[in-house]
Scaffold this active site. Structure first.
Site, PDB file in Angstrom:
ATOM      1  N   GLY A  90       0.977  -0.939  -0.114  1.00 38.46           N
ATOM      2  CA  GLY A  90       0.025   0.689   0.602  1.00 38.46           C
ATOM      3  C   GLY A  90       0.967   1.464   0.488  1.00 38.46           C
ATOM      4  N   SER A  91       0.601   2.588   0.323  1.00 33.84           N
ATOM      5  CA  SER A  91       0.787   3.686   0.301  1.00 33.84           C
ATOM      6  C   SER A  91       2.374   3.306   1.482  1.00 33.84           C
ATOM      7  CB  SER A  91       0.159   4.606   0.771  1.00 33.84           C
ATOM      8  OG  SER A  91      -0.169   4.476   1.704  1.00 33.84           O
TER       9      SER A  91
ATOM     10  N   GLY B 291       2.514   2.498   5.592  1.00 33.44           N
ATOM     11  CA  GLY B 291       3.468   1.318   5.738  1.00 33.44           C
ATOM     12  C   GLY B 291       4.130   2.011   7.146  1.00 33.44           C
TER      13      GLY B 291
ATOM     14  N   GLU C 123       5.526  -3.134   0.451  1.00 33.26           N
ATOM     15  CA  GLU C 123       5.432  -3.303  -0.861  1.00 33.26           C
ATOM     16  C   GLU C 123       5.203  -1.608  -0.933  1.00 33.26           C
ATOM     17  OE1 GLU C 123       4.143  -3.838  -5.118  1.00 33.26           O
ATOM     18  OE2 GLU C 123       5.252  -5.465  -4.065  1.00 33.26           O
TER      19      GLU C 123
ATOM     20  N   CYS D 225       1.787   0.535  -8.770  1.00 34.93           N
ATOM     21  CA  CYS D 225       2.635   0.758  -7.568  1.00 34.93           C
ATOM     22  C   CYS D 225       3.886   1.233  -8.725  1.00 34.93           C
ATOM     23  CB  CYS D 225       3.696   1.101  -6.541  1.00 34.93           C
ATOM     24  SG  CYS D 225       3.904  -1.440  -6.511  1.00 34.93           S
TER      25      CYS D 225
END
Length: 497
Positions: free
Chosen positions: A233-234, A238, A257, A291
């Site tokens: 995610g963002s 994270g 990630e 991403c």
């Protein structure tokens, strides 16, 4: 797919130790191509249910960690025929919930199949679970082995709802852990496929559990006594998880990630037709909601005008629409909020007088056109902030050196690419670019296009936390920790080898 749209929406349960639960506020996932229709329904898992999922998994993991690695690998492999028989079903789920064109949706299931095959092959190599040691000079027996942490939480994104849950879950299981999956509320039916996948492995009851919902269940999972988290995610979320996992009695592993602000450099010597093809695909596949998606182009002066022209020509022909239509390049964005963010970006670009070119977008759903904005300074916020939308900026830079500096001037480092006819520039790019996945003159893919087997996938800097990448031979080992053991020779039979 059309039949599914005409039917009743799927209600997806939480599952703990094989028992279905329908607790929590009801959440409806609308079809992003037709928001008046509901595709799936789930419940926002309450805190106590998330805590129970972790507890139950921990109880089952005590049995699972005693199972020899070879048997764990064999159990995971049992899922291969199950996946092969579910590829069409999974593709329908992903296409309807996420708005991913059918071919790409089906490819997601195929990627899960490859992940299971590859991770089990990597784990079967001699020494995968045991470090090579010399004979102990004292005459004692010794070994250094990989042991599981306990229970891993897996928090998944909407854009790859199956594969981004399946990869970590499979790796964690091979390493001997239990798993609690928290799916994306924008793809619960798709994410639930991972629980079904694990059922096919005939695992101990309760080893793998799944809960659904919005941000609340994710926060509950992080706040629980879980032993590790795998998050996609963002960057902001994270980093928040990392802080939480460092603040307890001892640090716990976070395998994350996160985002990317992914550049491609195009120099004066590049094949500009090839560059334009790669740029358009990498920027607008999945409507830029990856991403790894290309979001900024850095071009040296002699190539700039012609490259802008070629990219704009291609963008005008792109069509965004219902993923069931074979003629569309990309589907809708994920939500009404994403449409609003796009409108805000477009208004900002217009206010500042940048050149704008857009493709075609269908009416009625969460559709926005592929959009390229040129003339944007390389340091402008439109060119430096991750938008997660079909929104591409093109910036003119004076030299290759300036382009490389701009490409690295970000906290993120997931993917990057270059198109150049100068081998010295290509070599310098490879030596100095700060990204985990890089392309040099790759036809059709400026920054994306990774696939299991030939390539691994992961980021540097704020784009990743481990330095080891998914789809690689070291990935499953992230879910274990080493233990060095020494015993008298008469007890050597207690060791694993």
């Amino acid at each position: 797919m059309s039949e599914q749209r005409r039917g009743q929406p799927i209600t997806v349960p939480h599952v703990i130790a094989g028992q279905e639960y329908f607790e929590g506020e009801l959440l409806r996932r609308e079809d992003p191509s037709d928001p008046s229709a509901v595709v799936s329904v789930c419940h926002d898992a309450p805190d106590q249910l998330v805590v129970r999922a972790v507890q139950v998994s921990r109880e089952a993991q005590r049995e699972w960690c005693r199972v020899r690695p070879a048997e764990r690998i064999e159990r995971v492999r049992r899922a291969i025929p199950f996946i092969e028989n579910r590829l069409e079903d999974w593709a329908v789920r992903v296409a309807l919930e996420v708005g991913k064109p059918y071919a790409a949706a089906r490819a997601e299931g195929a990627e899960v199949l490859e992940i299971v095959r590859q991770y089990t092959e990597y784990a079967s190599v001699p020494g995968a679970f045991e470090d090579q040691r010399e004979e102990d000079p004292s005459g004692l027996s010794n070994e250094s082995v990989l042991r599981p942490y306990g229970v891993f939480g897996v928090i998944t994104p909407f854009n790859y709802p199956i594969v981004q849950a399946a990869g970590p879950a499979v790796a964690a299981l091979i390493a001997g852990n239990g798993v609690v999956v928290k799916t994306s509320h924008d793809g619960p039916w798709s994410g639930h496929a991972v629980y079904e996948l694990c059922e096919a492995m005939e695992l101990p009851s309760g080893l793998v559990n799944v809960v659904h919902g919005g941000d609340g269940p994710g926060r509950s999972l992080v706040a629980s006594d879980i032993d590790g988290i795998c998050f996609t995610g963002s960057v902001a979320v994270g980093k928040s998880i990392l802080r939480d996992f460092d603040s307890g009695a001892y640090p716990r592993p976070v395998i994350a990630e996160m985002g990317g602000k992914n550049p491609v450099i195009v120099t004066d010597t590049a094949d500009l037709e090839e560059a334009a093809d790669g740029i358009v695909f990498s920027a607008f596949d999945l409507s830029g909601q990856k991403c790894s998606a290309l979001s900024r182009v850095l071009v040296t002066p002699l190539a700039y005008d012609r490259l802008v022209e070629l990219v704009e020509d291609r963008v005008r022909d792109l069509r965004t629409g219902d993923p069931v239509d074979a003629d569309v390049f990309s589907g809708p964005v994920v939500s009404g909020a994403a449409v609003e963010r796009y409108a805000h970006l477009l208004a900002s670009a217009r206010e500042e007088g940048f050149a704008i070119e857009a493709g075609k977008a269908q009416e009625g759903g969460y559709f926005v056109p592929a959009t390229v904005v040129s003339g944007v300074p390389a340091t402008h916020r439109l060119a430096t902030v991750e938008h997660f939308l079909p929104f591409l900026t093109i910036s003119k830079v004076s030299t290759f050196e300036e382009a490389l500096a701009a490409a690295n001037d970000t906290d993120m480092g997931l993917t990057a690419g270059i198109y150049t006819g100068d081998e010295a520039e290509a070599r310098e790019f490879l030596d100095r670019i700060e990204a985990g996945c890089v392309d040099v003159n790759v036809p059709g893919h400026a920054t994306t296009g990774w696939w299991p087997g030939p390539q691994t996938f992961g980021g540097w800097k704020a784009s990743g936390t481990t330095g080891k990448q998914t789809l690689g031979k070291w990935y499953f080992q992230l879910f274990g920790r080493q233990q060095a053991r020494k015993l008298p020779a008469r007890l050597e039979h207690l060791l694993q080898h």
